[in-house]
Scaffold this active site. Structure first.
Site, PDB file in Angstrom:
ATOM      1  CB  ALA A  72     -55.069  76.208  21.911  1.00 27.50           C
ATOM      2  CG  ASP A  73     -57.940  81.197  19.501  1.00 27.31           C
ATOM      3  OD1 ASP A  73     -57.715  82.381  19.212  1.00 27.31           O
ATOM      4  OD2 ASP A  73     -57.956  80.286  18.654  1.00 27.31           O
ATOM      5  NE  ARG A  74     -59.774  82.531  27.243  1.00 28.76           N
ATOM      6  CZ  ARG A  74     -59.611  83.618  28.006  1.00 28.76           C
ATOM      7  NH1 ARG A  74     -59.444  83.486  29.313  1.00 28.76           N
ATOM      8  NH2 ARG A  74     -59.632  84.821  27.469  1.00 28.76           N
ATOM      9  CB  ALA A 133     -61.529  77.920  23.293  1.00 29.07           C
TER      10      ALA A 133
END
EC number: 5.3.1.23
Length: 382
Positions: free
Chosen positions: A260-262, A270
């Site tokens: 995950a990036d966010r 995201a």
């Protein structure tokens, strides 16, 4: 940026699976654009070099870019020999540089989270320091602690994830895991998040096979994840992005694990473009879909994924081969839409694996991440 090919004895063979090579005053980043065919490290001498390396995908992966950004500034201030300002001047300088570094890739919350934590250190140091060097020293030490903590965090994610998945799945002695993009040692300070869980399952002797997608258009799966899996001698198969649904239909996948990036407060996540498609396919085939990420990837200020800013990459990544690095393959004049990430809604996610444990749903569709973060705030990583 200065160019330093890996031709000497300074960087050992195993370091090819480290994206970040740091000693106080010196930072080298593995140029991941050239993997797996060429191993080359770039000297990062200041925050400008760090910004360019992150933006140009020399280093990628949300945890790795946060660490690389922090250390690039640490190297810059360590090598200062002409800064004549006060402690407050030093703090102001560091604040501006951190804001600049955050602008390199806006979607990954780890980068802004690291910057905010470092700003707190700077504030405290400036309030008590008698000179600029003391502020810079406090910053350098804090950045180095982040590097150390990321490795410990990743190993904990692997341990928690492997235990949880074995307890949740049928036939836990013969697991086949599908992953997307690259979430291993090359995307972090070491070990990895989603790929760290796969490593832990393999170490436990319960992994039958790992499947990795090619992850177009930048091919992080075929270039990087496949490289790591082969190096670790983990049984693995590379599949085209478009083959994932067929693989699930053929009953070849026990679970899907992505990074995950966010992550928003409700669990919307995201991650690399194509993650949403995999989650939809997994739900259709009744396959659990897990996100593996440190709590630094959680952004409690966002109530849902609709507020996550999605970075758009250069059209060249689609128009040219090798993720934009090769020859043109598409017709001149065609328009391109090339988002780097998509958002997977929380209702498609079975659990979020963190260094403090696995976040599960309070009912059929919602995660109470705020309560999990609060409840585990004083808990050590283990």
């Amino acid at each position: 940026m200065a160019n330093n090919s890996n031709s000497g004895s300074e960087l050992e063979v195993d370091d090819t699976l480290q994206s970040i090579c740091y000693n106080r005053g010196s930072l080298k980043l593995l140029d991941q654009r050239k993997l797996p065919l060429e191993t080359e490290f770039l000297d990062i001498r200041n925050s400008s070099d760090g910004w360019s390396a992150i933006r140009e995908m020399v280093v990628r992966g949300a945890p790795a870019i946060a660490i690389a950004a922090a250390l690039s500034l640490a190297v810059e201030v360590f090598n200062f020999d002409d800064f004549t300002g006060t402690s407050n001047d030093a703090a102001s300088f560091l604040f501006k540089k951190l804001e600049y570094l955050v602008s390199s890739r806006p979607t990954a919350v780890n980068l802004s989270d690291a910057a905010n934590k470092l700003k707190e250190v700077i504030y405290k140091a400036a309030a008590t320091a008698s000179d600029s060097n003391s502020v810079f020293q406090a910053y350098i030490e804090a950045a180095e602690i982040m590097l150390k903590d990321d490795i410990a965090s990743n190993k904990a994610i692997g341990s928690h994830g492997a235990s949880f998945i074995q307890n949740q799945l049928k036939n836990p002695q013969r697991l086949s895991i599908l992953t997307h993009c690259n979430t291993g040692s090359l995307a972090t300070a070491g070990y990895g998040t989603a790929l760290g869980v796969i490593r832990a399952l393999h170490a436990a002797g319960v992994l039958r096979r790992a499947y990795c997608t090619e992850t177009r258009p930048f091919n992080q799966g075929s270039r990087l994840t496949a490289f790591e899996l082969v190096h670790e001698k983990i049984p693995a198969t590379l599949v085209a992005d478009s083959a994932a649904a067929a693989l699930m239909k053929d009953d070849q996948v026990s679970a899907v694990i992505v990074g995950a990036d966010r992550v928003a407060a409700n669990g919307d996540t995201a991650n690399k473009i194509g993650t949403y498609s995999l989650a939809l396919c997994a739900m259709h085939h009744n396959i659990p879909f897990y996100v593996a990420a440190p709590l630094t990837s959680v952004d409690l200020s966002l109530s849902s994924g609709k507020h996550i800013v999605i970075e758009e990459r250069s059209p060249k990544e689609l128009l040219n081969s090798r993720g934009g690095l090769g020859e043109q393959v598409a017709a001149s004049g065609i328009s391109v839409w090339n988002p780097a990430f998509d958002v997977t809604p929380a209702n498609l996610i079975s659990g979020i694996i963190t260094e403090k444990g696995v976040i599960t749903k309070i009912d059929s569709s919602d995660f109470d991440i705020k309560n999990f973060v609060k409840r585990t705030a004083g808990q050590s990583v283990a």
